[in-house]
Design a protein around this motif. Structure first.
Motif, PDB file in Angstrom:
ATOM      1  N   TYR A  94       3.002  12.549  -4.924  1.00  5.51           N
ATOM      2  CA  TYR A  94       4.054  11.526  -4.479  1.00  5.51           C
ATOM      3  C   TYR A  94       3.355  11.201  -3.259  1.00  5.51           C
ATOM      4  CZ  TYR A  94       8.152  10.753  -1.627  1.00  5.51           C
ATOM      5  OH  TYR A  94       9.200  10.210  -0.931  1.00  5.51           O
ATOM      6  N   TYR A  95       2.639  11.703  -2.256  1.00  5.98           N
ATOM      7  CA  TYR A  95       2.292  11.031  -1.180  1.00  5.98           C
ATOM      8  C   TYR A  95       0.887   9.981  -1.594  1.00  5.98           C
ATOM      9  CZ  TYR A  95       4.999  14.675   1.024  1.00  5.98           C
ATOM     10  OH  TYR A  95       6.111  15.221   1.558  1.00  5.98           O
ATOM     11  N   LEU A 154       2.611   6.868  -1.893  1.00  2.65           N
ATOM     12  CA  LEU A 154       2.777   6.108  -0.684  1.00  2.65           C
ATOM     13  C   LEU A 154       1.819   5.616   0.028  1.00  2.65           C
ATOM     14  CD1 LEU A 154       5.352   8.646   1.027  1.00  2.65           C
ATOM     15  CD2 LEU A 154       5.894   6.941  -0.326  1.00  2.65           C
ATOM     16  N   ALA A 185       0.878   2.454  -1.734  1.00  2.76           N
ATOM     17  CA  ALA A 185       1.824   1.073  -1.227  1.00  2.76           C
ATOM     18  C   ALA A 185       1.227   0.685   0.099  1.00  2.76           C
ATOM     19  CB  ALA A 185       3.013   1.882  -1.194  1.00  2.76           C
ATOM     20  N   THR A 188       1.582   4.166   7.705  1.00  2.00           N
ATOM     21  CA  THR A 188       1.827   4.855   6.480  1.00  2.00           C
ATOM     22  C   THR A 188       1.429   6.472   6.799  1.00  2.00           C
ATOM     23  OG1 THR A 188       1.159   2.989   5.265  1.00  2.00           O
ATOM     24  CG2 THR A 188       1.309   5.508   4.053  1.00  2.00           C
ATOM     25  N   VAL A 197       3.761   9.636   6.474  1.00  2.00           N
ATOM     26  CA  VAL A 197       3.674  10.600   5.349  1.00  2.00           C
ATOM     27  C   VAL A 197       3.375  11.978   6.254  1.00  2.00           C
ATOM     28  CG1 VAL A 197       1.635  11.452   3.812  1.00  2.00           C
ATOM     29  CG2 VAL A 197       2.349   9.054   3.830  1.00  2.00           C
TER      30      VAL A 197
END
Length: 316
Positions: free
Chosen positions: A196-197, A200, A203, A238, A242
């Motif tokens: 999941y991270y 991120l 992105a 980011t 996070v």
């Protein structure tokens, strides 16, 4: 005979009427814009109020009472907080929560960032790899916990069998060992959350201009220098987001612990959220459970505020 046409003039009443109409139209536009804005905000705010704000305020009120959910709440003042201060289970759970967070936060950050940097390259089958690493996050957490319990089984688990194969005669007992139960939980949670991270971070990597890397190459910067001086600064927003997300999720971890170890062996993996569950749902001491939940909320709030302050200082 000539006809004289009187000049046309705009009177004061006409100009004031036009100005009033203009103000009324502007007021209607502002009202319509406000209503449109509220129409977007209100559904989310109602959900937040019903599912978060009201329960938090309710827990705050209940923490000052003795309540078993069957009888009427009885005012207790600071009794629950005095008990919390003297409760060895609370201090053990607090220590274990910080232990889990201290292992889970940096490992998840490093692994997810490394995967993002690796899978941001032009590799064959990179989309399949991204999906494979993200898949554990959308898998049922109960299934993840059961599989990891099987993998880490002291007697027949593949992990210990491999350790025996490479010459380790006494491999760890993992979830049945007080010293290794928490590392086992951290290992399983990092494996589950890293995908999941990673997304991120991917992105965030897409927002870094390629021209910066080209300029760094022309200046003779190597891969590590490009990563340190281009990638990390470009990922600062980011990384901050996070880090906050991982920190909050680490301090409120519950389901993985409940399924894999149930807080054991002994109290070696008992965390604050599980103590709240035991005191409230299992024992019916909702007043004391609310006091523990308030303590957990304050801990998360203080740590988050500190993170925001550190982020502001770094930006300056």
């Amino acid at each position: 005979m000539s006809v004289v046409t009187p000049p046309t003039t705009t009177g004061e009443h006409g100009s004031s009427g036009a100005s009033a109409a203009h103000r009324a139209a502007a007021k209607r536009r502002r009202r319509r814009t406000t209503l449109i804005g509220w129409s977007f905000i209100l559904p989310n705010f109602l959900g937040f109020a019903a599912l978060t704000l009201v329960p938090v305020l309710g827990a705050l009120a209940i923490s000052f009472t003795h309540w078993d959910s069957y009888s009427a709440p009885k005012w207790a003042g600071l009794d629950n907080f005095q008990r919390l201060w003297n409760d060895s289970n609370f201090w053990a759970a607090l220590q274990n929560t910080f232990y889990y967070a201290a292992g889970h936060i940096p490992l998840t950050l490093v692994v997810s960032l490394g995967l993002a940097v690796l899978l941001n390259q032009k590799l064959r089958g990179v989309r399949v790899l991204r999906t494979a690493f993200f898949f554990p996050y959308i898998t049922s957490l109960v299934a993840v916990a059961v599989v990891w319990n099987m993998l880490l089984s002291p007697e027949s688990g593949p992990v210990n069998q491999f350790l025996n194969f490479i010459g380790i005669d006494n491999p760890p007992g993992w979830t049945s060992d007080q010293d290794w139960a928490m590392p086992a939980l951290i290992l399983a949670s990092v494996w589950r959350d890293m995908g999941y991270y990673m997304v991120l971070f991917l992105a965030g990597l897409q927002t870094i201009p390629a021209e910066l890397y080209e300029a760094a190459r022309m200046d003779g910067a190597g891969p590590w220098q490009r990563f340190w001086h281009v990638t990390l600064p470009g990922l600062r927003p980011t990384t901050f987001f996070v880090t906050v997300m991982i920190t909050v999720s680490s301090f409120k971890v519950f389901d993985l612990v409940q399924v894999m170890t149930e807080g054991g062996p002994g109290r070696s993996t008992l965390v604050l959220s599980q103590l709240i569950f035991r005191e409230g749902i299992t024992q019916g001491r909702f007043g004391y459970a609310s006091a523990v939940s308030l303590a957990l909320f304050l801990i998360c709030l203080v740590i988050t505020v500190i993170q925001f302050q550190m982020q502001r200082r770094s930006e300056r």
